[in-house]
Design an enzyme around this catalytic site. Structure first.
Site, PDB file in Angstrom:
ATOM      1  N   GLU A 143      -0.637  -4.232   5.263  1.00 24.04           N
ATOM      2  CA  GLU A 143      -0.017  -3.045   5.520  1.00 24.04           C
ATOM      3  C   GLU A 143       1.662  -2.982   4.989  1.00 24.04           C
ATOM      4  OE1 GLU A 143      -1.600  -0.391   7.793  1.00 24.04           O
ATOM      5  OE2 GLU A 143      -3.863  -1.258   7.617  1.00 24.04           O
ATOM      6  N   HIS A 197      -0.460  -3.237  11.793  1.00 22.09           N
ATOM      7  CA  HIS A 197      -1.671  -3.850  10.597  1.00 22.09           C
ATOM      8  C   HIS A 197      -0.781  -4.974   9.886  1.00 22.09           C
ATOM      9  CE1 HIS A 197      -4.633  -0.574  11.990  1.00 22.09           C
ATOM     10  NE2 HIS A 197      -4.898  -1.528  12.711  1.00 22.09           N
ATOM     11  N   HIS A 229       0.666   3.351   8.249  1.00 19.59           N
ATOM     12  CA  HIS A 229      -0.530   2.223   8.165  1.00 19.59           C
ATOM     13  C   HIS A 229      -0.544   2.561   6.407  1.00 19.59           C
ATOM     14  CE1 HIS A 229      -2.520   1.585  11.800  1.00 19.59           C
ATOM     15  NE2 HIS A 229      -1.621   2.314  11.885  1.00 19.59           N
ATOM     16  N   GLU A 239      -1.663   7.764   6.004  1.00 19.83           N
ATOM     17  CA  GLU A 239      -1.488   6.331   5.417  1.00 19.83           C
ATOM     18  C   GLU A 239      -1.324   6.274   4.241  1.00 19.83           C
ATOM     19  OE1 GLU A 239      -4.472   4.190   6.363  1.00 19.83           O
ATOM     20  OE2 GLU A 239      -5.204   4.594   8.119  1.00 19.83           O
ATOM     21  N   ARG A 254      -5.125  -8.584   9.172  1.00 22.36           N
ATOM     22  CA  ARG A 254      -5.196  -7.785   9.442  1.00 22.36           C
ATOM     23  C   ARG A 254      -4.413  -7.756  11.394  1.00 22.36           C
ATOM     24  NH1 ARG A 254      -7.440  -2.189   9.720  1.00 22.36           N
ATOM     25  NH2 ARG A 254      -7.670  -1.729  11.871  1.00 22.36           N
TER      26      ARG A 254
HETATM   27  O1  PAY Z   1      -6.350   6.471  13.547  1.00 24.08           O
HETATM   28  O2  PAY Z   1      -8.547   6.539  13.152  1.00 24.08           O
HETATM   29  C1  PAY Z   1      -7.252   6.670  13.109  1.00 24.08           C
HETATM   30  C2  PAY Z   1      -6.605   4.969  12.286  1.00 24.08           C
HETATM   31  C3  PAY Z   1      -6.987   4.372  11.260  1.00 24.08           C
HETATM   32  C4  PAY Z   1      -6.721   3.242  10.431  1.00 24.08           C
HETATM   33  C5  PAY Z   1      -7.989   2.218  10.902  1.00 24.08           C
HETATM   34  O3  PAY Z   1      -8.947   1.931  10.781  1.00 24.08           O
HETATM   35  O4  PAY Z   1      -6.674   1.564  12.147  1.00 24.08           O
HETATM   36  C6  PAY Z   1      -7.184   3.375   9.175  1.00 24.08           C
HETATM   37  C7  PAY Z   1      -7.109   2.173   8.182  1.00 24.08           C
HETATM   38  C8  PAY Z   1      -5.735   1.305   8.395  1.00 24.08           C
HETATM   39  O5  PAY Z   1      -5.092   1.509   7.921  1.00 24.08           O
HETATM   40  O6  PAY Z   1      -6.129   0.312   9.228  1.00 24.08           O
HETATM   41  C9  PAY Z   1      -7.685   2.155   6.660  1.00 24.08           C
HETATM   42  C10 PAY Z   1      -7.111   0.868   5.993  1.00 24.08           C
HETATM   43  C11 PAY Z   1      -7.874   1.199   4.354  1.00 24.08           C
HETATM   44  C12 PAY Z   1      -8.399   0.080   6.437  1.00 24.08           C
HETATM   45  O7  PAY Z   1      -7.833  -1.473   6.327  1.00 24.08           O
HETATM   46  O8  PAY Z   1      -9.860   0.395   6.552  1.00 24.08           O
HETATM   47 ZN    ZN Z   2      -3.995   0.287   9.309  1.00 24.69          ZN
END
Ligand code: PAY
Ligand code: ZN
Length: 341
Positions: free
Chosen positions: A76, A73, A227, A302, A128
């Site tokens: 990040e 992403h 992430h 994270e 993102r």
């Molecule tokens: O493995 O479930 C998973 C991935 C979780 C991440 C995702 O949504 O891809 C969590 C988010 C991320 O790092 O992209 C968290 C961040 C804060 C967001 O953008 O919501």
């Molecule tokens: Zn991410």
């Protein structure tokens, strides 16, 4: 600079600096380091990995390896900075890690989404996704509709001006329960931040990772994707609240990693399945690595913080974040390498 590269860990670096650092290390440490291009991004940037290996084990067999990617992403940034810190430790400080390097090889991809990463430096700090366009999916490519009137023309130029409908969420684009709407967590709307893409592996960035991992799945024993933010160590699954058969083993390692992180400077992590701690998602890379490539130890980390700065974590926190993360990553790498197959 007089050190042969531009990396500092005092600020966030651009893609070219980071690639220059990888190439510098490959040249300076030719017996320890190998840099490989595993594909090209949508805009044509090299997708590079750096491998660190001290060679075969005592029996002449290849060692198990741990894969770490970061920057999937774009916004990040801390994840990419931490990945380069880990590379710095393993390579330039390798004498401190001889026992760890006896146990396992390392494959590290610090910029998994270079087009998005550069876009966050030049255009939109909070981007993102990747930067691909998929003409056939959107109204942009539909000339007959565009010709129908002033409103569609405004819509076309609005999208063009704000540029929000490019790109795919790479962490929804892996071929694991891809796009299943009963799970949720991924979007079919190209303008949305969690757009899963027109098809699984539509993105050259996710394809390159999957192809490499598939070719090396017999030796890769751990898949770790970095992430931010939330301070969580996520274990599979994301696509269901059911638990994998080896859940308690994965949690045991994650809990020990969490303790090692806390020991460095008190940073508290939460440990658990993605579907429970965050939200259910389809097409995520860790689920794919475990379910499809058969990599037993699959984790998403994270990193800092818990939202005070969020994605905009100040550069002054790069080194403290990297030190604690590296402590946790070493626990995962060691315990996974020693675990029975
Ligand atoms: O493995 O479930 C998973 C991935 C979780 C991440 C995702 O949504 O891809 C969590 C988010 C991320 O790092 O992209 C968290 C961040 C804060 C967001 O953008 O919501
Ligand atoms: Zn991410």
């Amino acid at each position: 600079s007089n050190q042969g590269h531009t990396m500092t860990w005092k600020r966030y670096h651009r893609y070219d600096d980071i690639m220059g650092y990888l190439d510098y290390l490959a040249e300076k440490f030719p017996t320890l380091v190998e840099v490989q291009e595993i594909g090209s991004s949508f805009e044509g940037r090299a997708l590079k990995i750096l491998k660190v290996s001290t060679g075969a084990n005592k029996n002449g067999e290849p060692k198990p390896s741990i894969w770490i990617d970061a920057g999937m992403h774009a916004r990040e940034w801390i994840s990419t900075a931490v990945a380069t810190y880990i590379i710095n430790q393993l390579v330039e400080k390798n004498a401190n890690y001889t026992r760890l390097l006896d146990l396992t090889d390392w494959i590290i991809m610090p910029v998994a989404n270079p087009d998005g990463y550069e876009f966050t430096h030049t255009n939109d700090r909070l981007w993102r996704k990747t930067r691909s366009t998929h003409e056939s999916d959107s109204d942009d490519g539909d000339e007959t509709r565009q010709a129908t009137g002033i409103l569609s023309m405004i819509s076309h130029y609005t999208k063009w001006f704000f540029g929000s409908c490019e790109g795919v969420d790479p962490n929804r684009n892996f071929n694991i329960h891809w796009g299943e709407d009963k799970v949720g967590g991924a979007s079919t709307d190209p303008c949305h931040d969690t757009y899963a893409g027109p098809s699984p592996f539509s993105e050259p960035e996710t394809r390159a990772i999957a192809n490499y991992i598939m070719r090396h799945k017999d030796t890769i024993k751990t898949y770790l994707t970095l992430h931010s933010y939330s301070q969580m160590l996520l274990v599979p699954w994301g696509f269901t609240r059911e638990r994998p058969a080896d859940f308690s083993h994965l949690m045991d390692i994650a809990t020990k990693a969490k303790q090692a992180i806390a020991k460095v400077s008190g940073t508290e992590y939460r440990v658990g399945p993605a579907a429970e701690l965050l939200y259910p998602t389809t097409g995520s890379s860790d689920d794919w690595a475990k379910a499809k490539a058969g990599i037993k130890h699959a984790y998403t980390m994270e990193l800092r913080d818990r939202g005070a700065y969020g994605f905009l974590l100040p550069a002054s926190q790069i080194v403290p974040t990297a030190r604690e993360t590296w402590a946790g990553v070493r626990v995962i790498a060691r315990m996974a390498a020693l675990a029975p197959a």
